[in-house]
Scaffold this motif. Structure first.
Motif, PDB file in Angstrom:
ATOM      1  N   TYR A  47     -32.180  11.241   6.368  1.00 42.71           N
ATOM      2  CA  TYR A  47     -32.382   9.925   5.769  1.00 42.71           C
ATOM      3  C   TYR A  47     -31.027   9.224   5.662  1.00 42.71           C
ATOM      4  CZ  TYR A  47     -36.987  11.731   4.531  1.00 42.71           C
ATOM      5  OH  TYR A  47     -38.245  12.262   4.588  1.00 42.71           O
ATOM      6  N   ASN A  48     -31.065   7.905   5.398  1.00 38.89           N
ATOM      7  CA  ASN A  48     -29.777   7.205   5.324  1.00 38.89           C
ATOM      8  C   ASN A  48     -29.075   7.492   3.998  1.00 38.89           C
ATOM      9  OD1 ASN A  48     -30.361   5.110   3.271  1.00 38.89           O
ATOM     10  ND2 ASN A  48     -31.748   4.257   4.802  1.00 38.89           N
ATOM     11  N   GLU A  49     -27.809   7.144   3.950  1.00 36.00           N
ATOM     12  CA  GLU A  49     -26.960   7.538   2.821  1.00 36.00           C
ATOM     13  C   GLU A  49     -27.361   6.879   1.504  1.00 36.00           C
ATOM     14  OE1 GLU A  49     -22.941   6.144   3.185  1.00 36.00           O
ATOM     15  OE2 GLU A  49     -23.535   4.482   4.482  1.00 36.00           O
ATOM     16  N   HIS A  50     -28.162   5.823   1.563  1.00 36.87           N
ATOM     17  CA  HIS A  50     -28.546   5.115   0.339  1.00 36.87           C
ATOM     18  C   HIS A  50     -29.940   5.530  -0.154  1.00 36.87           C
ATOM     19  CE1 HIS A  50     -25.050   2.632   0.968  1.00 36.87           C
ATOM     20  NE2 HIS A  50     -25.498   2.256   2.152  1.00 36.87           N
ATOM     21  N   THR A  51     -30.513   6.553   0.442  1.00 33.55           N
ATOM     22  CA  THR A  51     -31.876   6.960   0.105  1.00 33.55           C
ATOM     23  C   THR A  51     -31.970   7.509  -1.318  1.00 33.55           C
ATOM     24  OG1 THR A  51     -32.398   7.467   2.404  1.00 33.55           O
ATOM     25  CG2 THR A  51     -33.771   8.502   0.727  1.00 33.55           C
ATOM     26  N   GLU A  52     -32.979   7.010  -2.044  1.00 30.58           N
ATOM     27  CA  GLU A  52     -33.265   7.513  -3.385  1.00 30.58           C
ATOM     28  C   GLU A  52     -34.276   8.643  -3.300  1.00 30.58           C
ATOM     29  OE1 GLU A  52     -33.468   4.112  -6.484  1.00 30.58           O
ATOM     30  OE2 GLU A  52     -34.216   3.270  -4.616  1.00 30.58           O
ATOM     31  N   LYS A  53     -34.103   9.661  -4.139  1.00 31.43           N
ATOM     32  CA  LYS A  53     -34.987  10.827  -4.125  1.00 31.43           C
ATOM     33  C   LYS A  53     -35.884  10.829  -5.355  1.00 31.43           C
ATOM     34  CE  LYS A  53     -33.293  14.950  -4.956  1.00 31.43           C
ATOM     35  NZ  LYS A  53     -32.647  16.277  -4.882  1.00 31.43           N
ATOM     36  N   TYR A  54     -37.165  11.075  -5.134  1.00 32.68           N
ATOM     37  CA  TYR A  54     -38.146  11.183  -6.213  1.00 32.68           C
ATOM     38  C   TYR A  54     -38.770  12.571  -6.131  1.00 32.68           C
ATOM     39  CZ  TYR A  54     -37.555   6.158  -6.548  1.00 32.68           C
ATOM     40  OH  TYR A  54     -37.017   4.902  -6.691  1.00 32.68           O
ATOM     41  N   ASN A  55     -38.783  13.288  -7.258  1.00 35.46           N
ATOM     42  CA  ASN A  55     -39.187  14.696  -7.278  1.00 35.46           C
ATOM     43  C   ASN A  55     -40.538  14.886  -7.965  1.00 35.46           C
ATOM     44  OD1 ASN A  55     -36.560  15.749  -6.230  1.00 35.46           O
ATOM     45  ND2 ASN A  55     -35.801  14.919  -8.163  1.00 35.46           N
ATOM     46  N   TYR A  56     -41.394  15.677  -7.322  1.00 37.34           N
ATOM     47  CA  TYR A  56     -42.710  15.982  -7.881  1.00 37.34           C
ATOM     48  C   TYR A  56     -42.981  17.477  -7.745  1.00 37.34           C
ATOM     49  CZ  TYR A  56     -43.345  10.936  -7.429  1.00 37.34           C
ATOM     50  OH  TYR A  56     -43.188   9.585  -7.518  1.00 37.34           O
ATOM     51  N   MET A  57     -43.607  18.059  -8.775  1.00 35.05           N
ATOM     52  CA  MET A  57     -43.945  19.479  -8.761  1.00 35.05           C
ATOM     53  C   MET A  57     -45.406  19.644  -9.171  1.00 35.05           C
ATOM     54  SD  MET A  57     -42.184  22.613 -10.949  1.00 35.05           S
ATOM     55  CE  MET A  57     -40.585  22.421 -10.166  1.00 35.05           C
ATOM     56  N   ILE A  58     -46.180  20.357  -8.340  1.00 35.01           N
ATOM     57  CA  ILE A  58     -47.579  20.652  -8.644  1.00 35.01           C
ATOM     58  C   ILE A  58     -47.703  22.166  -8.814  1.00 35.01           C
ATOM     59  CG2 ILE A  58     -49.966  20.451  -7.884  1.00 35.01           C
ATOM     60  CD1 ILE A  58     -49.090  18.155  -6.068  1.00 35.01           C
TER      61      ILE A  58
END
Length: 478
Positions: free
Chosen positions: A334-345
C-alpha cells in the motif's frame, strides 16, 4: 346636372384616426410579444421538464443497480485529471449546461465525458444529493434536480432568472451495501461516484483493514450440531454454502473478497495458537492474505482447519494481537499514507482451560513442581509442554485462565482493535462475556436456541464493511 360636394377630414379627425391606428398597432405588437414570450416560456419549460426526466431516470438506474454508491461534493469532480480511475461520476458539467457521466478510459489514461443531457439555449442545471438519515434503511438517497431559465443582467451577462423547475424524489440503492454521503452543510454533494464491481475502495488505496479470525479448534468443535460438526458449521459460515431449501449463504470470506484493501489472518487455537502446527513449538507467524488477491489461500486455510485437545483462548488472542501490531501497510504494497483499521473476530466453543506462562518445571506435566513466575504476553510461539528452560513459554493446566485473558485483553484494547466475540456453545455465557469485556468487544454473541452462525458472521462482516465504506470510497488523486 347634379354636382356633389365632398368634404375632407378636419385636422382633429385626422389626429384622432392616427391615434386610434397607433393604439391598434401597439396593442397588436404587444399581443405578438406576449404570445412569443408565452411560447418561449412554454418551450423552455417543456425542454427543462424533458431534460429533468432524462436525468432522473439515469440517477434512478445508477442508484438502484450500482453495487457502490457515494454522493460527493464538487471537489471530487472539479478536475477530471484528479478523478479516481476506479470510479464513474454522474454530475453537471462545469458550465452547468449539460448533465454528464465521466468514465475512465484505460487507453487515454483519464476520465472521458459522455453527455447524457444535451445543452439547451437559456437553460442551466443543478443536482443536489443527500442521504436520508431519517430512514432506518441505510440505502436511501434523496436528490433534487433544478432547471433554471437564464436571462441577462444590465451588462449582458447571463444570470439565473426566478423561473425554475424543481424535481425532488428519493431512491433506494438496492444492490449496494449502503449509500455514503461525503457532502457537508457548507459543501453539499453535487455528484454521484459509482461502480458495479462491489468494491468501495478507491484506486489510491489509502485505507486498509486488517481482520483477524481467532477461531477455537479445540476437541469440542468436533461435536455434532444439526447434522454437522461445529467445525463444519464454522467452515460453511466462512466460505459459504447452499442450504437445503436452496438459500445461498455467501460466507464471510467471500464478503471480504469484494474489496482489494482487506487483509485477513486466520489464527486457530486449542492448547496453543502456534503456527503452522498447534501441537509443535514454532516462532513462525500466521500469514496475512489479501482477501481479493489471495482468496484461494484463505479458502485452503479454512478447509485445512482441524480440531485438537483443549482451549487456550488467551494464546489465540495474543498471537492475533501481534499480527495486527506488526502489519505494515507500506511493506504489504500500500502507499505510504495508508491508514490501518484493525478488526478481530473471536469464536469460542467452550470454557477456557489453558493459559500461557513463563516458568520452570521439573518434568513432563508435573504441575505440583511447576514454578510460574509470569504470564506470557510477548510475541512468538509457546511450548505445549513443561520445559526446563526458564525463558520458555510454557502451558500448564488451568492456571489463572481468566486473568490471562484479562491481561491480553488490556493489550488489545490499547491497540485500537475493534473486536467481536461469538460464543458457540450453550452454558458458557459468563465466560464469553468475560472474554468480550476483556477485549472491549463491540458486540458479544451468546449461543441460544435461535443462534445461526451464518447470520452472526454476516452481521459482523456487514458492520465492518459499512464502517470501512465511511472512510474509503472514491479518492481525489493528487
Amino acid at each position: 346636372m347634379n354636382i356633389k360636394k365632398y368634404k375632407g377630414f378636419t385636422l382633429i379627425e385626422l389626429m384622432i384616426t392616427i391615434a386610434l391606428i397607433s393604439i391598434v398597432i401597439m396593442v397588436s405588437t404587444s399581443m405578438i410579444g406576449l404570445v412569443t414570450t408565452a411560447h418561449t416560456r412554454t418551450v423552455n419549460e417543456y425542454e427543462i421538464n424533458t431534460m429533468i426526466r432524462i436525468a432522473s431516470q439515469e440517477i434512478n438506474e445508477i442508484v438502484r443497480y450500482s453495487k457502490a454508491v457515494f454522493a460527493v461534493p464538487v471537489s471530487y469532480v472539479q478536475d477530471p485529471e484528479k478523478m479516481d480511475p476506479g470510479w464513474r461520476y454522474f454530475t453537471v458539467s462545469k458550465d452547468q449546461k449539460r448533465i454528464v457521466v465521466y468514465e475512465y478510459s484505460e487507453i487515454d489514461g483519464k476520465h472521458i465525458e459522455t453527455v447524457l443531457v444535451e445543452e439547451s439555449p437559456g437553460v442551466t442545471y443543478e443536482v443536489i444529493y443527500e442521504k436520508d438519515t431519517t430512514s432506518s434503511n441505510d440505502k436511501m438517497l434523496k436528490y433534487k434536480i433544478i432547471g433554471y431559465v437564464m436571462g441577462e443582467d444590465g451588462d449582458g451577462n447571463p444570470v439565473r432568472t426566478d423561473e425554475k423547475i424543481v424535481y425532488e424524489t428519493e431512491i433506494e440503492a438496492q444492490n449496494s451495501l449502503q449509500v455514503v454521503d461525503k457532502g457537508t452543510e457548507l459543501s453539499p454533494s453535487v455528484a454521484l461516484a459509482f461502480r458495479n464491481d462491489s468494491s468501495a475502495q478507491g484506486t489510491g488505496r489509502t485505507q486498509v483493514a486488517t481482520i483477524s479470525l481467532v477461531l477455537d479448534v479445540s476437541g469440542s468443535m468436533d461435536n455434532s450440531l444439526n447434522g454437522n460438526t461445529r467445525l463444519g458449521h464454522l467452515k460453511n459460515a466462512l466460505l459459504g454454502y447452499t442450504k437445503a431449501d436452496g438459500t445461498v449463504v455467501e460466507g464471510v470470506i467471500n464478503t471480504f473478497a469484494r474489496e482489494n484493501n482487506i487483509e485477513v489472518v486466520i489464527v486457530p487455537f486449542s492448547d496453543t495458537a502456534n503456527y503452522p502446527d498447534i501441537n509443535s513449538y514454532s516462532n513462525d507467524e500466521h500469514p496475512f492474505y489479501n482477501a481479493e488477491d489471495d482468496y484461494s489461500s484463505l479458502v485452503d486455510t479454512v478447509n485445512n482447519l482441524r480440531t485438537y485437545n483443549m482451549t487456550n483462548t488467551g494464546d489465540g488472542l495474543r498471537r492475533a494481537l501481534y499480527r495486527h501490531i506488526d502489519f505494515d501497510p507500506e511493506t504489504a504494497g500500500y502507499n505510504e499514507h495508508t491508514e490501518k483499521y484493525n478488526y478481530m473476530i473471536v469464536l469460542v466453543d467452550g470454557n477456557t482451560n489453558r493459559s500461557s506462562w513463563l516458568g520452570n518445571g521439573d518434568g513432563w506435566w508435573i504441575f505440583t513442581s511447576f514454578d510460574a513466575y509470569n504470564q506470557h504476553t510477548d510475541r512468538g510461539g509457546i511450548y505445549p509442554y513443561i520445559s526446563y528452560d526458564g525463558e520458555t513459554r510454557v502451558y500448564p493446566y488451568s492456571r489463572d485462565n481468566d486473568a490471562y485473558i484479562t491481561l491480553i485483553g488490556d493489550l488489545i484494547k490499547n491497540s485500537s482493535i475493534s473486536s467481536y466475540v461469538i460464543g458457540f456453545e450453550s452454558g458458557i455465557t459468563s465466560q464469553i462475556s468475560h472474554i468480550g469485556t476483556s477485549i472491549g468487544a463491540k458486540q458479544i454473541y451468546n449461543y441460544n436456541e435461535d443462534f445461526n452462525l451464518d447470520e452472526v458472521f454476516d452481521n459482523i462482516a456487514q458492520d465492518i464493511m459499512a464502517e470501512l465504506w465511511l472512510v474509503t470510497g472514491p479518492q481525489i488523486i493528487n
